[in-house]
Design a protein around this motif. Sequence first.
Motif, PDB file in Angstrom:
ATOM      1  N   MET A 236     -18.305  -4.092   1.420  1.00 54.83           N
ATOM      2  CA  MET A 236     -19.023  -3.140   0.574  1.00 54.83           C
ATOM      3  C   MET A 236     -20.474  -3.072   1.052  1.00 54.83           C
ATOM      4  O   MET A 236     -21.168  -4.094   1.016  1.00 54.83           O
TER       5      MET A 236
ATOM      6  N   ARG B 115     -13.847   5.095   0.336  1.00 58.53           N
ATOM      7  CA  ARG B 115     -13.486   3.906   1.106  1.00 58.53           C
ATOM      8  C   ARG B 115     -13.624   2.643   0.252  1.00 58.53           C
ATOM      9  O   ARG B 115     -12.738   1.791   0.223  1.00 58.53           O
ATOM     10  N   GLU B 116     -14.750   2.590  -0.475  1.00 60.71           N
ATOM     11  CA  GLU B 116     -14.971   1.404  -1.314  1.00 60.71           C
ATOM     12  C   GLU B 116     -13.911   1.264  -2.395  1.00 60.71           C
ATOM     13  O   GLU B 116     -13.455   0.164  -2.697  1.00 60.71           O
TER      14      GLU B 116
ATOM     15  N   PHE C  77      -6.834 -10.111   2.637  1.00 56.62           N
ATOM     16  CA  PHE C  77      -6.789  -9.116   3.708  1.00 56.62           C
ATOM     17  C   PHE C  77      -7.942  -9.264   4.683  1.00 56.62           C
ATOM     18  O   PHE C  77      -9.088  -9.463   4.276  1.00 56.62           O
TER      19      PHE C  77
ATOM     20  N   THR D 268      -8.700   6.903  -9.379  1.00 56.00           N
ATOM     21  CA  THR D 268      -7.553   5.995  -9.464  1.00 56.00           C
ATOM     22  C   THR D 268      -6.425   6.449  -8.548  1.00 56.00           C
ATOM     23  O   THR D 268      -5.587   5.655  -8.165  1.00 56.00           O
TER      24      THR D 268
ATOM     25  N   PHE E 255       0.839  -1.203   0.000  1.00 57.97           N
ATOM     26  CA  PHE E 255       0.000   0.000   0.000  1.00 57.97           C
ATOM     27  C   PHE E 255       0.871   1.248   0.000  1.00 57.97           C
ATOM     28  O   PHE E 255       0.445   2.318  -0.391  1.00 57.97           O
TER      29      PHE E 255
ATOM     30  N   ILE F 115      -4.794   4.154  -0.744  1.00 61.81           N
ATOM     31  CA  ILE F 115      -5.464   3.022  -0.105  1.00 61.81           C
ATOM     32  C   ILE F 115      -5.537   3.211   1.408  1.00 61.81           C
ATOM     33  O   ILE F 115      -6.591   3.031   2.025  1.00 61.81           O
TER      34      ILE F 115
ATOM     35  N   ILE G 251     -13.243  -9.204  -9.870  1.00 61.91           N
ATOM     36  CA  ILE G 251     -12.108  -8.373 -10.278  1.00 61.91           C
ATOM     37  C   ILE G 251     -11.134  -9.195 -11.105  1.00 61.91           C
ATOM     38  O   ILE G 251     -10.573  -8.736 -12.092  1.00 61.91           O
TER      39      ILE G 251
ATOM     40  N   VAL H 282     -10.856  -0.111  -0.816  1.00 64.99           N
ATOM     41  CA  VAL H 282     -10.949  -1.562  -0.596  1.00 64.99           C
ATOM     42  C   VAL H 282     -10.717  -2.307  -1.904  1.00 64.99           C
ATOM     43  O   VAL H 282      -9.968  -3.290  -1.950  1.00 64.99           O
ATOM     44  N   MET H 283     -11.344  -1.804  -2.961  1.00 64.69           N
ATOM     45  CA  MET H 283     -11.168  -2.452  -4.275  1.00 64.69           C
ATOM     46  C   MET H 283      -9.693  -2.485  -4.659  1.00 64.69           C
ATOM     47  O   MET H 283      -9.176  -3.505  -5.122  1.00 64.69           O
ATOM     48  N   LYS H 284      -9.026  -1.349  -4.450  1.00 64.15           N
ATOM     49  CA  LYS H 284      -7.607  -1.289  -4.806  1.00 64.15           C
ATOM     50  C   LYS H 284      -6.790  -2.207  -3.906  1.00 64.15           C
ATOM     51  O   LYS H 284      -5.863  -2.878  -4.377  1.00 64.15           O
ATOM     52  N   ALA H 285      -7.138  -2.234  -2.596  1.00 62.89           N
ATOM     53  CA  ALA H 285      -6.407  -3.092  -1.661  1.00 62.89           C
ATOM     54  C   ALA H 285      -6.540  -4.551  -2.076  1.00 62.89           C
ATOM     55  O   ALA H 285      -5.562  -5.298  -2.079  1.00 62.89           O
ATOM     56  N   ILE H 286      -7.728  -4.943  -2.433  1.00 65.57           N
ATOM     57  CA  ILE H 286      -7.971  -6.331  -2.832  1.00 65.57           C
ATOM     58  C   ILE H 286      -7.190  -6.694  -4.082  1.00 65.57           C
ATOM     59  O   ILE H 286      -6.789  -7.837  -4.276  1.00 65.57           O
ATOM     60  N   GLY H 287      -6.967  -5.695  -4.955  1.00 66.97           N
ATOM     61  CA  GLY H 287      -6.159  -5.976  -6.143  1.00 66.97           C
ATOM     62  C   GLY H 287      -6.764  -5.493  -7.444  1.00 66.97           C
ATOM     63  O   GLY H 287      -6.397  -5.971  -8.519  1.00 66.97           O
ATOM     64  N   ALA H 288      -7.723  -4.547  -7.344  1.00 70.03           N
ATOM     65  CA  ALA H 288      -8.286  -4.001  -8.580  1.00 70.03           C
ATOM     66  C   ALA H 288      -7.285  -3.051  -9.221  1.00 70.03           C
ATOM     67  O   ALA H 288      -6.656  -2.250  -8.533  1.00 70.03           O
ATOM     68  N   GLN H 289      -7.121  -3.151 -10.533  1.00 70.09           N
ATOM     69  CA  GLN H 289      -6.200  -2.281 -11.262  1.00 70.09           C
ATOM     70  C   GLN H 289      -6.724  -0.847 -11.271  1.00 70.09           C
ATOM     71  O   GLN H 289      -7.922  -0.638 -11.415  1.00 70.09           O
ATOM     72  N   PRO H 290      -5.833   0.134 -11.172  1.00 66.62           N
ATOM     73  CA  PRO H 290      -6.283   1.529 -11.313  1.00 66.62           C
ATOM     74  C   PRO H 290      -7.041   1.734 -12.629  1.00 66.62           C
ATOM     75  O   PRO H 290      -8.002   2.478 -12.696  1.00 66.62           O
TER      76      PRO H 290
ATOM     77  N   ALA I 255      -1.053  -4.298  -7.931  1.00 66.17           N
ATOM     78  CA  ALA I 255      -2.441  -4.700  -7.781  1.00 66.17           C
ATOM     79  C   ALA I 255      -2.603  -6.174  -8.144  1.00 66.17           C
ATOM     80  O   ALA I 255      -3.204  -6.952  -7.399  1.00 66.17           O
TER      81      ALA I 255
ATOM     82  N   ARG J  93      -1.034  -8.386  -5.490  1.00 68.35           N
ATOM     83  CA  ARG J  93      -1.873  -8.527  -4.295  1.00 68.35           C
ATOM     84  C   ARG J  93      -3.002  -9.509  -4.543  1.00 68.35           C
ATOM     85  O   ARG J  93      -3.311 -10.352  -3.706  1.00 68.35           O
ATOM     86  N   LEU J  94      -3.616  -9.380  -5.712  1.00 70.14           N
ATOM     87  CA  LEU J  94      -4.746 -10.245  -6.045  1.00 70.14           C
ATOM     88  C   LEU J  94      -4.326 -11.706  -6.020  1.00 70.14           C
ATOM     89  O   LEU J  94      -5.064 -12.580  -5.566  1.00 70.14           O
TER      90      LEU J  94
ATOM     91  N   LEU K 197      -8.948  -0.325 -14.117  1.00 71.23           N
ATOM     92  CA  LEU K 197     -10.328  -0.816 -13.978  1.00 71.23           C
ATOM     93  C   LEU K 197     -11.199   0.211 -13.264  1.00 71.23           C
ATOM     94  O   LEU K 197     -12.318   0.493 -13.681  1.00 71.23           O
TER      95      LEU K 197
END
Lengths: 232, 432
Positions: free
Chosen positions: A99, B320-321, A91, B420, A58, B424, A114, B324-332, A82, A85-86, B334
Amino acid sequence: MIKIKDLQHHFKIGKKGNERHVPVLKGVTLEVGKGEIVAILGKSGSGKSTLLHILAGFMSPETGSVMVNGQETAALKESEQASFRLENFGFIFQNFQLMPGLSAFENIELPLKIKGMAEAERKMKVQKLLEKVGLEEVASHYPNELSGGQQQRVSIARALITDAPIILADEPTGSLDSETEKEILLLIQSLNKKLGLTFVIITHDEEVAAVADRQYHLHDGELVKGEQRHAV
Amino acid sequence: MQFKDQIDFIRQHMKRNKLRVATTILAATMGCAFLIVLASVGFGLHQTITDDVLDNNMVTQIEVAGKSDGEAEIPPADIPDAELQQIKEMAHVIAVVERNKPEAETEIVIGNRSTYSQVVLSSMEEEQKAGFALSEGKMPTKAEEVVVGYHMAERLLTEAEMEKEANGEEVDGFAGSLIGQTVEVELTPFTAEGGEAVESSTWEFVVTGVAKEPAKDWMTDAGIYADSSWGPIFNEEMGLEKGYENILVYADELQNVGGITDALKEDEYYVYSVTEELGTMNVFFTALKAGLIFVGTIAVLIASIGIFNTMTMAVTERTREIGVMKAIGAQPKLIRKLFLMESAAIGLIGTALAVAISYGISILANWLVPIIILSSLGEEDAGGISIVISTIPWQLVVIASAISIGVAMVSGWRPARKATQIDIIQALRQEM
Ligand SMILES: Nc1ncnc2c1ncn2[C@@H]1O[C@H](COP(=O)(O)OP(=O)(O)OP(=O)(O)O)[C@@H](O)[C@H]1O
Ligand SMILES: [Mg+2]
C-alpha cells in the motif's frame, strides 16, 4: 495440506457470439504436503498464475476440486473465502503489492488490522517479525523509499504476520536482480525450515525452482513432474 | 477490523486527496447551510408572529361567544349568572368579566370640547382582577364615577380643532389632567336608516382614573368605563333592549389557557382564545417549514452529486489497493463499510460546518435585515415590534443533519458497492 484434482479451466476470448475458447488448464492434479516447498515452472502464458489464482480462491475453476486443509474452497461463499484466505494463506507477489500510503510497519500490520487484533498486541507482533526479516531500520519508510529487495521483504513479512500455514508466491523474485534474488530465496528457505511453512512458488526461473523440494512444469495445460532438489 | 482502525483508515485516505475531499465537503456544507438558513426563515417568521400574538396582553383572555344548549344558541347576555359563577370557580380562572355596550351613539362633552366614544359597562372589581390598570388616578368607588381611556384627552377637541384636524393639521386636544373633571355623556340610540329621529339622553360622570396605554401603539382607547349597574338604567331611559354582552374569561397563565378553553368547549360554550389562533397558525407554518425544508433538500441533493463523483473516483483510484485488501482476506462487507463511512464522514463534516455557518448567517440576518428594512422605509425603529428573520431551533439542526448525512450515505452507496465488486485478479494486474 493442498490437494488439487483434475483441475480444468479455459478462458473465453472475443466478443459475445463470436468467442473463442482458450483452454489453459486441462486437468491439473497436485498434492502439497505440510512444510514442503513446491515450485511450478512454465513458459509465459502457460497458465501458472491462473493455477495459483484458482488455488487462492481469486477465481473459481470450471471443473475439478481444490482442497486446502480439508476444505473444498470452491464451495465457499465470497465472504467465507475471504476469511479462509486470511486464516490459511499468505501472499507474495512479483510486484510486491504494498500500500503506497502505508509505511513498511503499517503494511505488515494491515492483515492483523483486518483481522481485528488489538493495537498493542499487533504492534508487538510486527516488531518481532521486523527483526526476523531484517527490516527494523526501514520500518517507518514508505514503499517508494524502499529498494526492491526491501519491498519484497516487507511483502513477505506481510504474508507471514497472520501465521498462515501456506505461502503462495507468484514470481517472488521476478522484479529483483540476481543478488537480491538470492537473499530472498535464502529467507524463504530459512522460514520454511524454522517455521515449517508450506510454499507454493510460481516461477519461470530454474534458480528459484532450485530451492523447492519438488518441481513441476506446466506444459500445454498439464503438470509434469520435474527434477528433485538441487543444492542452492 | 476494529472501529478505531476503520476511522484511522478513512482519515488516511481523505488526507491523501485533501483538495478533492475539501471541495466536496465545501459543496456538502453549502447545500446543508442553504437548507438550514432557508428553513430558519420559516421558523423565524413563525416565532415573530407567535411572539407578536403572545405579546398582546390579551393572551390570557378567553372570549365566550355564547353557549349551545343542545338545540338553540344562547347569546352571551342570556347565560345565567350561576353558570358564570361556575366558570369563575374553575381552576386557574382569575376573573370573568361581563362587558356591555349600550346600543347608542355616544358623545362625550367637557366644556367646549367633545368626542365620539363608546361606553363600556362592566364590573370594575372584576376588570381589575383581570388586569385592568390605570395610568393615573384611582378606580371608581361610586356609581357616578368613571374611568376614561388613555387617548380620551387627546381626542377631546373644540370645533375649531376638529376643522383643523380635518385639514390634516396637528391638534393637541385637552390639555392637563382629566382626573376630577365632570364629563357629560350623551347617548343617542342607534336608529335604522330613515327611521324617526330619537331623542338623546345625557348623564354626568366624574372622572377618577385614566386607563393605562394599550399594549400596541396602533391601538387607541378613547372609551369610557362605567359600572355595569348603569346598563338597565340606560336601557330603561332610552327604551332599549338588552344589548350584546361580551363575556371574557381570564386565566392566570398562558399555559393554562388551552386547558380552560378545552374545558369550556366541553361544556358547550363557544369560546375563542389565543391558543385557538396559534393552533391555526401552527398548521400554516408547519406547512411552510416543510416546504422550505423540501426546497433546501434539493440543494443537498445537488451537493450529493459531488459526493458521488468523489467516491466513484476514489474507488477507481484505489482499485489496486482494494484488490490487495480483498486478496489478503478483507471481507467485501468491510470494504463497503469503509467507503460508506468515508462518504458519511464527508456528509458529517459538511453538516457540522454548515450548522456553525448557518448560526452565523442567522445572527447576521437578524441584525442586518431589520436595519435594511427600516432604512428603506425611512424609519428609526420598528415601533416596538421585534422582527426575527431567522431562528435555528435544535429540531431544525436534527432534521437538516439527518437529511445531509443520509443523502451523503445514499450517494456513497453505489461507489461502495462498486468497490466490493472489484475483481481481485484484474486489480492486482494494475500498475502501481
Ligand atoms: N482474464 C482472462 N481472459 C482471457 N484470457 C486470459 C485471462 N487471464 C489469462 N488469460 C490467458 O490465459 C493464459 C494463461 O495466463 P497466465 O497469466 O496464467 O500465464 P502465466 O503462466 O502466469 O504467464 P506469465 O509467466 O507471463 O505470468 C494466457 O494465454 C492468457 O492470455
Ligand atoms: Mg503469471
